[in-house]
Scaffold this active site. Structure first.
Site, PDB file in Angstrom:
ATOM      1  N   ASP A  32       0.633  -1.079   0.446  1.00  0.00           N
ATOM      2  CA  ASP A  32      -0.192   0.043  -0.144  1.00  0.00           C
ATOM      3  C   ASP A  32       1.422   1.431   0.280  1.00  0.00           C
ATOM      4  OD1 ASP A  32      -1.961   2.238   0.683  1.00  0.00           O
ATOM      5  OD2 ASP A  32      -2.910   0.143   0.634  1.00  0.00           O
ATOM      6  N   ALA A  78      -6.194   1.212  -6.119  1.00  0.00           N
ATOM      7  CA  ALA A  78      -6.886   1.926  -6.864  1.00  0.00           C
ATOM      8  C   ALA A  78      -6.862   3.393  -6.982  1.00  0.00           C
ATOM      9  CB  ALA A  78      -8.065   1.269  -7.299  1.00  0.00           C
ATOM     10  N   TYR A 143     -13.184   5.893 -14.917  1.00  0.00           N
ATOM     11  CA  TYR A 143     -12.533   5.390 -14.136  1.00  0.00           C
ATOM     12  C   TYR A 143     -13.755   3.355 -14.398  1.00  0.00           C
ATOM     13  CZ  TYR A 143     -13.845   2.521  -9.682  1.00  0.00           C
ATOM     14  OH  TYR A 143     -14.201   1.619  -8.429  1.00  0.00           O
ATOM     15  N   VAL A 183     -22.986   8.483   2.005  1.00  0.00           N
ATOM     16  CA  VAL A 183     -22.795   8.215   3.485  1.00  0.00           C
ATOM     17  C   VAL A 183     -22.173   8.806   3.906  1.00  0.00           C
ATOM     18  CG1 VAL A 183     -22.348   6.949   5.584  1.00  0.00           C
ATOM     19  CG2 VAL A 183     -24.278   6.426   3.384  1.00  0.00           C
ATOM     20  N   GLY A 276     -20.899  10.937 -16.257  1.00  0.00           N
ATOM     21  CA  GLY A 276     -20.022   9.707 -15.551  1.00  0.00           C
ATOM     22  C   GLY A 276     -20.841   8.926 -14.298  1.00  0.00           C
TER      23      GLY A 276
HETATM   24  P1  NAD Z   1      -9.724   2.908  -0.436  1.00  0.00           P
HETATM   25  O1  NAD Z   1      -8.928   3.888  -0.818  1.00  0.00           O
HETATM   26  O2  NAD Z   1      -9.946   2.999   0.562  1.00  0.00           O
HETATM   27  O3  NAD Z   1      -8.595   1.771  -0.415  1.00  0.00           O
HETATM   28  C1  NAD Z   1      -7.834   2.007  -2.181  1.00  0.00           C
HETATM   29  C2  NAD Z   1      -6.250   2.088  -0.712  1.00  0.00           C
HETATM   30  O4  NAD Z   1      -5.544   1.618  -2.408  1.00  0.00           O
HETATM   31  C3  NAD Z   1      -5.378   2.763   0.047  1.00  0.00           C
HETATM   32  O5  NAD Z   1      -5.049   1.482   0.779  1.00  0.00           O
HETATM   33  C4  NAD Z   1      -4.849   3.022  -1.011  1.00  0.00           C
HETATM   34  O6  NAD Z   1      -3.490   3.665  -0.238  1.00  0.00           O
HETATM   35  C5  NAD Z   1      -4.024   2.364  -1.765  1.00  0.00           C
HETATM   36  N1  NAD Z   1      -3.423   2.918  -2.902  1.00  0.00           N
HETATM   37  C6  NAD Z   1      -4.290   3.377  -4.591  1.00  0.00           C
HETATM   38  N2  NAD Z   1      -3.234   4.055  -5.338  1.00  0.00           N
HETATM   39  C7  NAD Z   1      -2.245   3.201  -4.869  1.00  0.00           C
HETATM   40  C8  NAD Z   1      -1.163   2.717  -5.408  1.00  0.00           C
HETATM   41  N3  NAD Z   1      -0.654   2.800  -6.532  1.00  0.00           N
HETATM   42  N4  NAD Z   1      -0.082   1.776  -4.526  1.00  0.00           N
HETATM   43  C9  NAD Z   1       0.155   1.711  -3.683  1.00  0.00           C
HETATM   44  N5  NAD Z   1      -1.301   1.870  -3.168  1.00  0.00           N
HETATM   45  C10 NAD Z   1      -2.667   2.376  -3.474  1.00  0.00           C
HETATM   46  O7  NAD Z   1     -10.466   2.301  -1.697  1.00  0.00           O
HETATM   47  P2  NAD Z   1     -11.555   0.952  -1.189  1.00  0.00           P
HETATM   48  O8  NAD Z   1     -13.287   1.626  -1.754  1.00  0.00           O
HETATM   49  O9  NAD Z   1     -11.757  -0.090  -0.315  1.00  0.00           O
HETATM   50  O10 NAD Z   1     -11.753   0.509  -2.295  1.00  0.00           O
HETATM   51  C11 NAD Z   1     -10.767  -0.878  -2.951  1.00  0.00           C
HETATM   52  C12 NAD Z   1     -11.206  -1.603  -4.868  1.00  0.00           C
HETATM   53  O11 NAD Z   1     -12.397  -1.808  -4.766  1.00  0.00           O
HETATM   54  C13 NAD Z   1     -10.307  -0.688  -5.276  1.00  0.00           C
HETATM   55  O12 NAD Z   1      -9.562  -1.019  -6.347  1.00  0.00           O
HETATM   56  C14 NAD Z   1     -12.319  -0.108  -5.907  1.00  0.00           C
HETATM   57  O13 NAD Z   1     -12.094   0.550  -7.258  1.00  0.00           O
HETATM   58  C15 NAD Z   1     -12.503  -1.189  -5.986  1.00  0.00           C
HETATM   59  N6  NAD Z   1     -13.820  -0.944  -5.825  1.00  0.00           N
HETATM   60  C16 NAD Z   1     -14.643   0.068  -4.513  1.00  0.00           C
HETATM   61  C17 NAD Z   1     -16.195   0.264  -4.329  1.00  0.00           C
HETATM   62  C18 NAD Z   1     -16.970   0.541  -3.387  1.00  0.00           C
HETATM   63  O14 NAD Z   1     -17.783   0.706  -2.820  1.00  0.00           O
HETATM   64  N7  NAD Z   1     -15.864   0.834  -1.919  1.00  0.00           N
HETATM   65  C19 NAD Z   1     -16.953  -0.096  -5.551  1.00  0.00           C
HETATM   66  C20 NAD Z   1     -16.651  -0.638  -6.390  1.00  0.00           C
HETATM   67  C21 NAD Z   1     -14.976  -1.472  -6.567  1.00  0.00           C
END
Ligand code: NAD
Length: 318
Positions: A32, A78, A143, A183, A276
């Site tokens: 991370d 991401a 995205y 939320v 979007g």
């Molecule tokens: P989040 O921002 O809480 O978690 C993302 C994590 O990735 C963070 O800890 C961040 O520090 C780390 N990160 C970001 N870019 C990085 C990089 N280049 N190198 C290393 N670490 C990096 O987001 P989340 O909501 O937990 O999402 C997690 C995954 O699930 C993502 O891929 C997101 O696109 C996908 N997703 C989330 C949702 C949602 O509703 N939360 C829905 C669909 C998909």
């Protein structure tokens, strides 16, 4: 017990997955860059001694020398912000990062690559609930486009290099440690001004939500299922959906507020929250249900629980 690399493991969903893997006795490494992730999310897992943390960037890190024995990669790192309109951020954080992790998986001989994709790959689907076979896929956000491109890479790596993989098209995930989303936004706005709540769009956007605990169960369930079968795609969500306006009412009620003026911005193009924003999203989850998994919570319950949890995190509820 297998070993796993969880990218984005200090983030919202990733940290819940890490907790679960460590609890089951897996050897886990988190990669991370802590851009949105927090150490406190994985502090308890770290105390078990079964978690290693690498502070690094998924786009550029070369893990081969240090992480040679990983069997599962759960790629959750991401930029998860759907509203971000920088093409370069999405390309770098969501496509290049996935490519770099796939390259690592290929060279390290990883067995299973689990990719956190998104419902946004469907764009404005004409079929709702939307099944995995729906197409053509026409994402309307950068995205969603980046997630779709990354899915393509995962699929092709599986077929070309003989690894197994799965793309998980997640609905909106909610629960403890969440740092973004509707939320969160509503609670923040109401804390600033308890008499007025600005709602992006016309409030009729209707979407499906899933409790993070249900999501983690599904991730593990599907990963085990697909392990022997090449590459698959699964929708992960719940059966019902909720409007943004209903969520606003739920937040207002949970915060014990009355006489809040709901102000709709009107948004863009027939009430989308932003350019979007997919207005209607409900995933057909028959495929994963047929394998024995089902969500324990409905969208409405998940949202309600998430509101209560956020208020507890802020010390506003016991
Ligand atoms: P989040 O921002 O809480 O978690 C993302 C994590 O990735 C963070 O800890 C961040 O520090 C780390 N990160 C970001 N870019 C990085 C990089 N280049 N190198 C290393 N670490 C990096 O987001 P989340 O909501 O937990 O999402 C997690 C995954 O699930 C993502 O891929 C997101 O696109 C996908 N997703 C989330 C949702 C949602 O509703 N939360 C829905 C669909 C998909």
């Amino acid at each position: 017990m297998p070993s796993a690399l969880v990218t984005g493991g200090a983030g919202f969903i990733g940290s819940h997955l890490v907790d679960r893997l460590v609890e089951e006795g897996w050897n886990v490494t988190v990669l991370d860059n802590f851009s949105t992730g927090r150490f406190e999310n994985i502090a308890n897992a770290f105390k078990t001694g079964r978690l290693r943390i690498i502070i690094g960037d998924a786009k550029t890190v070369d893990l081969l020398s240090e992480e040679g024995n990983v069997e599962y990669v759960f790629h959750f790192a991401a930029n998860p912000d759907v509203r971000e309109t920088s093409p370069s951020i999405h390309f770098q954080e969501n496509v290049v990062a996935t490519f770099n992790m796939l390259e690592y998986a290929r060279k390290a001989g990883v067995r299973m690559f689990v990719f956190a994709s998104s419902s946004t790959v469907y764009g404005d689907a004409s079929k709702i609930p939307t099944p995995e076979e729906y197409g053509p896929l026409k994402p309307i956000s950068l995205y969603g486009a980046a997630k779709l491109a990354a899915e393509g890479l995962v699929s092709s790596y599986c077929y070309t290099f003989g690894m197994s993989g799965v793309s998980l098209r997640l609905a909106n995930v909610v629960g403890p440690r969440l740092t973004h989303g509707v939320v969160h936004d509503f609670i923040n706005k109401l804390l600033q001004n308890p008499g007025r709540l600005e709602i992006l769009g016309d409030g009729s956007q209707r979407k499906s939500y899933i409790w993070v605990g249900d999501c983690v169960e599904a991730v593990l369930h599907v990963s085990r299922l697909v392990e022997a079968s090449g590459y698959e795609v699964y929708n992960i969500g719940s059966d019902d959906w909720v409007t943004v306006s209903e969520i606003a009412d739920m937040v207002i009620e949970s915060m014990g507020l009355s006489s809040v003026e709901k102000v709709f911005t009107g948004g863009v193009e027939n009430g989308r929250g932003w350019i979007g924003d997919v207005k209607l999203m409900n995933l057909d989850i028959s495929r994963i249900k047929a394998t024995g998994w089902r969500p324990r919570h409905t969208s409405r319950e998940a949202v309600k629980l998430s509101i209560e949890e956020r208020l507890r995190e802020l010390g506003l509820k016991s």
